[in-house]
Design a protein around this motif. Structure first.
Motif, PDB file in Angstrom:
ATOM      1  N   HIS A 119       0.849  -1.193   0.000  1.00 39.95           N
ATOM      2  CA  HIS A 119       0.000   0.000   0.000  1.00 39.95           C
ATOM      3  C   HIS A 119       0.887   1.247   0.000  1.00 39.95           C
ATOM      4  N   LEU A 120       0.932   1.925  -1.169  1.00 39.30           N
ATOM      5  CA  LEU A 120       1.786   3.100  -1.342  1.00 39.30           C
ATOM      6  C   LEU A 120       0.997   4.390  -1.534  1.00 39.30           C
ATOM      7  N   ALA A 121      -0.297   4.288  -1.797  1.00 34.45           N
ATOM      8  CA  ALA A 121      -1.076   5.455  -2.216  1.00 34.45           C
ATOM      9  C   ALA A 121      -1.197   6.473  -1.090  1.00 34.45           C
ATOM     10  N   GLY A 122      -1.237   7.736  -1.481  1.00 38.51           N
ATOM     11  CA  GLY A 122      -1.408   8.832  -0.528  1.00 38.51           C
ATOM     12  C   GLY A 122      -0.993  10.135  -1.165  1.00 38.51           C
ATOM     13  N   ALA A 123      -1.650  11.228  -0.794  1.00 38.37           N
ATOM     14  CA  ALA A 123      -1.288  12.543  -1.329  1.00 38.37           C
ATOM     15  C   ALA A 123       0.142  12.891  -0.932  1.00 38.37           C
ATOM     16  N   SER A 124       0.835  13.591  -1.816  1.00 43.24           N
ATOM     17  CA  SER A 124       2.223  13.971  -1.555  1.00 43.24           C
ATOM     18  C   SER A 124       2.326  14.817  -0.287  1.00 43.24           C
ATOM     19  N   ILE A 125       3.295  14.498   0.547  1.00 47.35           N
ATOM     20  CA  ILE A 125       3.516  15.276   1.768  1.00 47.35           C
ATOM     21  C   ILE A 125       4.169  16.605   1.442  1.00 47.35           C
ATOM     22  N   ALA A 126       4.963  16.657   0.377  1.00 46.34           N
ATOM     23  CA  ALA A 126       5.635  17.892  -0.005  1.00 46.34           C
ATOM     24  C   ALA A 126       4.614  18.962  -0.370  1.00 46.34           C
ATOM     25  N   GLY A 127       4.850  20.164   0.068  1.00 47.93           N
ATOM     26  CA  GLY A 127       3.951  21.267  -0.237  1.00 47.93           C
ATOM     27  C   GLY A 127       3.832  22.216   0.936  1.00 47.93           C
ATOM     28  N   ARG A 128       3.157  23.324   0.716  1.00 47.91           N
ATOM     29  CA  ARG A 128       2.955  24.312   1.774  1.00 47.91           C
ATOM     30  C   ARG A 128       1.950  23.765   2.777  1.00 47.91           C
ATOM     31  N   PHE A 129       2.287  23.794   4.037  1.00 45.13           N
ATOM     32  CA  PHE A 129       1.455  23.168   5.072  1.00 45.13           C
ATOM     33  C   PHE A 129       0.265  24.051   5.453  1.00 45.13           C
ATOM     34  N   THR A 130      -0.646  24.210   4.501  1.00 44.89           N
ATOM     35  CA  THR A 130      -1.904  24.894   4.779  1.00 44.89           C
ATOM     36  C   THR A 130      -2.869  23.900   5.414  1.00 44.89           C
ATOM     37  N   ASP A 131      -3.996  24.407   5.907  1.00 41.30           N
ATOM     38  CA  ASP A 131      -5.010  23.509   6.472  1.00 41.30           C
ATOM     39  C   ASP A 131      -5.494  22.520   5.413  1.00 41.30           C
ATOM     40  N   ALA A 132      -5.669  23.005   4.187  1.00 47.62           N
ATOM     41  CA  ALA A 132      -6.166  22.132   3.111  1.00 47.62           C
ATOM     42  C   ALA A 132      -5.141  21.043   2.787  1.00 47.62           C
ATOM     43  N   HIS A 133      -3.853  21.402   2.777  1.00 49.74           N
ATOM     44  CA  HIS A 133      -2.816  20.425   2.459  1.00 49.74           C
ATOM     45  C   HIS A 133      -2.721  19.362   3.553  1.00 49.74           C
ATOM     46  N   ARG A 134      -2.740  19.804   4.794  1.00 48.68           N
ATOM     47  CA  ARG A 134      -2.688  18.840   5.903  1.00 48.68           C
ATOM     48  C   ARG A 134      -3.893  17.914   5.868  1.00 48.68           C
ATOM     49  N   HIS A 135      -5.061  18.467   5.568  1.00 54.72           N
ATOM     50  CA  HIS A 135      -6.276  17.653   5.504  1.00 54.72           C
ATOM     51  C   HIS A 135      -6.159  16.600   4.402  1.00 54.72           C
ATOM     52  N   ALA A 136      -5.643  17.007   3.239  1.00 56.41           N
ATOM     53  CA  ALA A 136      -5.505  16.071   2.121  1.00 56.41           C
ATOM     54  C   ALA A 136      -4.543  14.946   2.470  1.00 56.41           C
ATOM     55  N   ILE A 137      -3.451  15.275   3.156  1.00 55.61           N
ATOM     56  CA  ILE A 137      -2.466  14.258   3.549  1.00 55.61           C
ATOM     57  C   ILE A 137      -3.109  13.231   4.473  1.00 55.61           C
ATOM     58  N   VAL A 138      -3.845  13.718   5.456  1.00 52.34           N
ATOM     59  CA  VAL A 138      -4.467  12.819   6.440  1.00 52.34           C
ATOM     60  C   VAL A 138      -5.558  11.975   5.789  1.00 52.34           C
ATOM     61  N   GLU A 139      -6.453  12.632   5.060  1.00 52.39           N
ATOM     62  CA  GLU A 139      -7.605  11.933   4.494  1.00 52.39           C
ATOM     63  C   GLU A 139      -7.205  10.878   3.462  1.00 52.39           C
ATOM     64  N   SER A 140      -6.083  11.097   2.774  1.00 55.84           N
ATOM     65  CA  SER A 140      -5.670  10.138   1.755  1.00 55.84           C
ATOM     66  C   SER A 140      -4.962   8.927   2.353  1.00 55.84           C
ATOM     67  N   ARG A 141      -4.697   8.956   3.655  1.00 59.77           N
ATOM     68  CA  ARG A 141      -3.948   7.874   4.278  1.00 59.77           C
ATOM     69  C   ARG A 141      -4.745   7.080   5.308  1.00 59.77           C
ATOM     70  N   ILE A 142      -5.318   7.757   6.266  1.00 56.06           N
ATOM     71  CA  ILE A 142      -5.862   7.040   7.418  1.00 56.06           C
ATOM     72  C   ILE A 142      -7.065   6.180   7.041  1.00 56.06           C
ATOM     73  N   GLY A 143      -8.079   6.783   6.435  1.00 59.13           N
ATOM     74  CA  GLY A 143      -9.269   6.026   6.070  1.00 59.13           C
ATOM     75  C   GLY A 143      -8.991   4.919   5.069  1.00 59.13           C
ATOM     76  N   PRO A 144      -8.334   5.225   3.925  1.00 60.25           N
ATOM     77  CA  PRO A 144      -8.055   4.172   2.944  1.00 60.25           C
ATOM     78  C   PRO A 144      -7.177   3.047   3.486  1.00 60.25           C
ATOM     79  N   THR A 145      -6.215   3.371   4.342  1.00 62.30           N
ATOM     80  CA  THR A 145      -5.364   2.323   4.912  1.00 62.30           C
ATOM     81  C   THR A 145      -6.170   1.419   5.832  1.00 62.30           C
ATOM     82  N   THR A 146      -7.022   2.019   6.655  1.00 60.37           N
ATOM     83  CA  THR A 146      -7.876   1.230   7.545  1.00 60.37           C
ATOM     84  C   THR A 146      -8.779   0.288   6.758  1.00 60.37           C
ATOM     85  N   ALA A 147      -9.397   0.827   5.687  1.00 58.78           N
ATOM     86  CA  ALA A 147     -10.315   0.008   4.884  1.00 58.78           C
ATOM     87  C   ALA A 147      -9.581  -1.136   4.189  1.00 58.78           C
ATOM     88  N   LEU A 148      -8.402  -0.866   3.641  1.00 58.04           N
ATOM     89  CA  LEU A 148      -7.657  -1.901   2.925  1.00 58.04           C
ATOM     90  C   LEU A 148      -7.111  -2.948   3.894  1.00 58.04           C
TER      91      LEU A 148
END
Length: 447
Positions: A203-232
Motif C-alpha cells: 500500500h503506497l497510495a497517498g497525497a504527496s507530503i511535499a507542499g505548503r502546510f496549509t489547512d487544506a494540504h494537511r487535511h488532504a495528507i491525512v484523508e488520503s492515508r488514514i481512512g483508505p489504509t484502515t479500509a484496505l
C-alpha cells in the motif's frame, strides 16, 4: 557509428535471458534521468514492439525481431518521424561464460554518436547485474502482489522490479481498469473481492507530503492515508493476503532530534508528521489483528532524478547553482530508489520483518556532506548557500521545519539485524549510478 558494450553478469545465461522476457524489464533498464516514459512494453521479443514516450508527444517505437533464445534478440526504431532522422538497430547478445556467468553485449548500430549512448548502456548493465544479484539473494517464491499507488515514482519502479523477479503484479487503480493486470479500487469502500487470489498487499497510495502546510494540504495528507489504509487493512484481514506492507515515513521521529541515533525502537517525536505517522501505522492494525504480517516501511529521502528531492536539486547543481541549506548541519537519512524497492521486496518474503522498518540507507549524512557529494558527482562547485527563509517562503514555517530543515539521524537497525545487503550503502556511488556519471568499461565504437 554507434557503440558496443559488454559486461559479465554472475548468473547463468538462461536466467539472464528470462529476466529480459518478463514484464518490467524495459522499465528497469531505462535510465531515470532520461525524459521518457514507457507507454507499452513488448509481449514478444521476437515480433512484439515497445513504445517509449518522449517530450512533445514523440513516440519511439522499437520493433523486436530476430529472436534466438537464449542467444540474442534485436530491436529497431520504426516510428515516424524519428526514423527519418535516426537510424537505430540494437542487438542484445548473451553468451555463456562457464556454467554460472553470462557475457551481456549491447551493440547499437546508429548514426547517433557513441558518446551520447555510453552512459545509458553503462547504467543498463549495472542495473541488470544489481537486479539479478538482489533476486539471487532473495530466492523468493513467486507471489501475487496487489499494489496501490502504481502511478507514483516508487510504485512504477516497484511494479517493474517485482515483475522481473517473477511475481505477478495486480495494480489497484481508482479509475476503470485498462489492462487485465488492473483492478478498480475504491479507497473508501473497497469491493469484497478486490484482494481475491492475492498473496500480499503493498500500500503506497497517498497525497504527496511535499507542499505548503496549509489547512487544506494537511487535511488532504491525512484523508488520503488514514481512512483508505484502515479500509484496505480490514479487507486484507478478511481475505486472502498474508502480508501487508505499508508505506510510512521517518516523520515519526519528529523534525529535529539533534545527533541522536534513531532506530525503530526510538521514541516518537512531536509535530504534525509524527502525529500523522502514528495514526497511519495504527491504521494497519486491522490486518495485524486478523493474523496478517504487517510491515510499516518508514521511508527516508528517496534518491532518484525521476522524482523527489533529487529531481528538484539536480538541475540546479548541474548549473552550478547548488549549495547547502542554512548551516548544513541537518542530518539527512537518504536511500537510493532501488534499495528502497529491495526493502519492499524483502518485506514480502522475509518472515523476520514485522512492524516498523526504517527504509533508509545505513549511512545518513549531514546536508553539507550531501551537497558536497552531489556537486562532486556533477563536477560543479556548490557555493550558493540557501538561506533558511527560502524554504519558508515555499513551504510555510511549519512545512519548512518538518521537511526542508528536518534533522533526523535515522539508521536501519532492523535491516541490519537480518543481514540485509544494500546495493549502495554510500551516497556518492548511489548518485553516480542514478545520474549516469559512472565511467563505462569494456566498450568500443561499433563498426
Amino acid at each position: 557509428m554507434g557503440l558496443s558494450l559488454s559486461s559479465i553478469v554472475p548468473a547463468p545465461r538462461d536466467e539472464v535471458f528470462a529476466w529480459h522476457q518478463r514484464p518490467g524489464a524495459i522499465e528497469r533498464l531505462t535510465p531515470p534521468w532520461m525524459p521518457v516514459r514507457i507507454k507499452q512494453e513488448t509481449d514478444d521479443l521476437g515480433a512484439g514492439r515497445a513504445v517509449l514516450g518522449f517530450p512533445l508527444g514523440i513516440d519511439w517505437v522499437a520493433q523486436h525481431s530476430d529472436l534466438e533464445p537464449p542467444d540474442h534478440f534485436v530491436d529497431e526504431l520504426t516510428s515516424a518521424p524519428l526514423r527519418w532522422a535516426v537510424n537505430w538497430r540494437h542487438t542484445h547478445q548473451f553468451d555463456a561464460v562457464g556454467n554460472d556467468k553470462t557475457r551481456v553485449t549491447d551493440r547499437i548500430d546508429s548514426n547517433v554518436p557513441g558518446f551520447l549512448l555510453r552512459s545509458m548502456l553503462t547504467y543498463r548493465h549495472q542495473q541488470l547485474a544489481d537486479d539479478l544479484a538482489a533476486q539471487r539473494r532473495a530466492q523468493a517464491r513467486p507471489l501475487t502482489v496487489a499494489i496501490t499507488g502504481t502511478h507514483g515514482t516508487i510504485g512504477r519502479a516497484l511494479v517493474a522490479l517485482l515483475g522481473t523477479a517473477g511475481h505477478t503484479v495486480v495494480k489497484l487503480v481508482r479509475g476503470k481498469p485498462s489492462t487485465p493486470s488492473e483492478r478498480q479500487w475504491n479507497p473508501d469502500n473497497p469491493a469484497d473481492d478486490l484482494l481475491q487470489g492475492v498473496d500480499a498487499v503493498v500500500h503506497l497510495a497517498g497525497a504527496s507530503i511535499a507542499g505548503r502546510f496549509t489547512d487544506a494540504h494537511r487535511h488532504a495528507i491525512v484523508e488520503s492515508r488514514i481512512g483508505p489504509t484502515t479500509a484496505l487493512a480490514t479487507l486484507a484481514a478478511a481475505s486472502d493476503p498474508t502480508i501487508f506492507a505499508c508505506a510510512s515515513a521517518i516523520g515519526w521521529y519528529g523534525a529535529n532530534r539533534g545527533d541522536e541515533l534513531l532506530t525503530e525502537h526510538s521514541e516518537r517525536g512531536t509535530g504534525f508528521l509524527a502525529d500523522l505517522v502514528e495514526n497511519w501505522e495504527r491504521a494497519t492494525n486491522p490486518a495485524r489483528d486478523g493474523g496478517v504480517r504487517v510491515v510499516n516501511i518508514r521511508t527516508g529521502l528517496v534518491q532518484t532524478p525521476a522524482g523527489g528531492i533529487l529531481r528538484l536539486q539536480y538541475p540546479m547543481f548541474a548549473a552550478g547553482l547548488g549549495g547547502p541549506l542554512a548551516d548544513g548541519n541537518q542530518w539527512q537519512p537518504w536511500i537510493g530508489l532501488d534499495d528502497l524497492l529491495d526493502i519492499y521486496h524483502r518485506a514480502l518474503y522475509d518472515d523476520q520483518l514485522s512492524g516498523p522498518v526504517n527504509g533508509v540507507g545505513p549511512n545518513p549524512v549531514r546536508n553539507r556532506e550531501y551537497t558536497a557529494a552531489l556537486a562532486h558527482v556533477v563536477h560543479r562547485p556548490a557555493l550558493f548557500r540557501v538561506p533558511s527563509f527560502g524554504p519558508r517562503l515555499l513551504l510555510g514555517p511549519e512545512g519548512a521545519k518538518e521537511l526542508a530543515e528536518a534533522s533526523q539521524r535515522v539508521v536501519p537497525a532492523v535491516l541490519d539485524q537480518v543481514g540485509h545487503t544494500f546495493r549502495y550503502p554510500e551516497l556518492e556511488p548511489a548518485l553516480r549510478h542514478l545520474l549516469g556519471r559512472n565511467s563505462s568499461v569494456d566498450s568500443a565504437p561499433s563498426t
